[in-house]
Design an enzyme around this catalytic site. Structure first.
Site, mmCIF file in Angstrom:
data_model
loop_
_atom_site.group_PDB
_atom_site.id
_atom_site.type_symbol
_atom_site.label_atom_id
_atom_site.label_comp_id
_atom_site.label_asym_id
_atom_site.label_seq_id
_atom_site.Cartn_x
_atom_site.Cartn_y
_atom_site.Cartn_z
ATOM 1 N N LYS A 3 0.859 -1.189 0.000
ATOM 2 C CA LYS A 3 0.000 0.000 0.000
ATOM 3 C C LYS A 3 0.899 1.244 0.000
ATOM 4 C CE LYS A 3 -4.370 1.183 2.268
ATOM 5 N NZ LYS A 3 -5.137 1.038 3.505
HETATM 6 O O1 G3P Z 1 -7.774 2.064 5.177
HETATM 7 C C1 G3P Z 1 -8.040 3.372 4.835
HETATM 8 C C2 G3P Z 1 -9.411 3.895 5.154
HETATM 9 O O2 G3P Z 1 -10.372 2.893 5.011
HETATM 10 C C3 G3P Z 1 -9.514 4.700 6.412
HETATM 11 O O3 G3P Z 1 -10.847 4.916 6.820
HETATM 12 O O4 G3P Z 1 -12.512 5.688 8.488
HETATM 13 O O5 G3P Z 1 -10.064 6.225 8.824
HETATM 14 O O6 G3P Z 1 -11.382 7.368 7.048
HETATM 15 P P1 G3P Z 1 -11.209 6.109 7.854
#
Ligand code: G3P
Length: 218
Positions: A87
């Site tokens: 990633k």
């Molecule tokens: O893995 C990246 C992403 O899904 C993060 O989500 O909820 O932290 O914006 P969030």
């Protein structure tokens, strides 16, 4: 649409896997920290545990922000297991690294994508997946689902192979909307996946079926 779980929690991964609907896992440094996993060897050992739990792809994020560092980290990460996907953040050095990984047979997930322009660049560089962050776009009062629509349309017109992995999913509605908008994969917290099960008429209907069965069988 494939289902990934967005977590570093082994319990959540196991629960989703037991449902029989799990196609892969995504993680990020914040999710690792949330599980209390720190230190290079502990982080790698944790990735190995995750990779052993699932057949599908597991995204492991680099910390470096320079080309050489990203490539070096990625080369180490893919040694952990064959289902590791590196990633890489959507930055200039990240795009250079994605091109290098692509040319060297290493699969990537370009993360922190917030615009169609970024999605085009990542596809051009040969990213396996891109992760547009729906919830975080919504947080800024823009439309995260509209972004998925736009990217899906562009990728279809241009014939890009890069897959759209809708990320930053905050609720079950986001999952449904991602499916409707052309996402190839959705990566979600366990709560959003389990939320798809819920409908009050299902609960009412089941209670009535069971009550009727009990009445006629007692
Ligand atoms: O893995 C990246 C992403 O899904 C993060 O989500 O909820 O932290 O914006 P969030």
């Amino acid at each position: 649409m494939r289902f990934f779980i967005d977590t570093a929690s082994l319990d959540h991964i196991k629960e989703a896997r037991e449902l029989g609907i799990l196609d892969g896992v995504t993680t990020n440094p914040s999710l690792m920290a949330k599980e209390g996993i720190s230190g290079d060897s502990n982080i790698k050992a944790h990735y190995k545990k995750i990779c052993d739990l699932v057949d599908g792809d597991v995204s492991a994020e680099v910390i470096s922000t320079d080309f050489e560092g990203i490539v070096a980290e990625g080369k180490e990460l893919v040694k952990i297991a064959p289902n590791i996907v590196v990633k890489v953040p959507m930055i200039k050095e990240g795009i250079r690294a994605i091109r290098w990984f692509s040319d060297n047979g290493i699969r990537t997930n370009c993360t922190l994508v917030f615009s169609a322009g970024q999605a085009i660049l990542a596809a051009k560089a040969g990213a396996t997946y891109i992760s547009p962050f729906i919830g975080r776009v919504d947080d800024t009062n823009w439309d995260g689902i509209q972004l998925i629509h736009q990217i899906a349309e562009i990728y279809a017109i241009q014939g890009y192979d890069t897959e759209i992995l809708a990320a930053s999913i905050r609720n079950s509605r986001h999952i449904v909307q991602s499916a409707q908008s052309g996402a190839d994969i959705v990566t979600c917290p366990l709560s959003a996946i389990l939320g798809l099960l819920k409908h009050p008429l299902t609960d009412i209907g089941l209670a009535k079926f069971l009550a009727d069965h009990k009445k006629s069988n007692s």
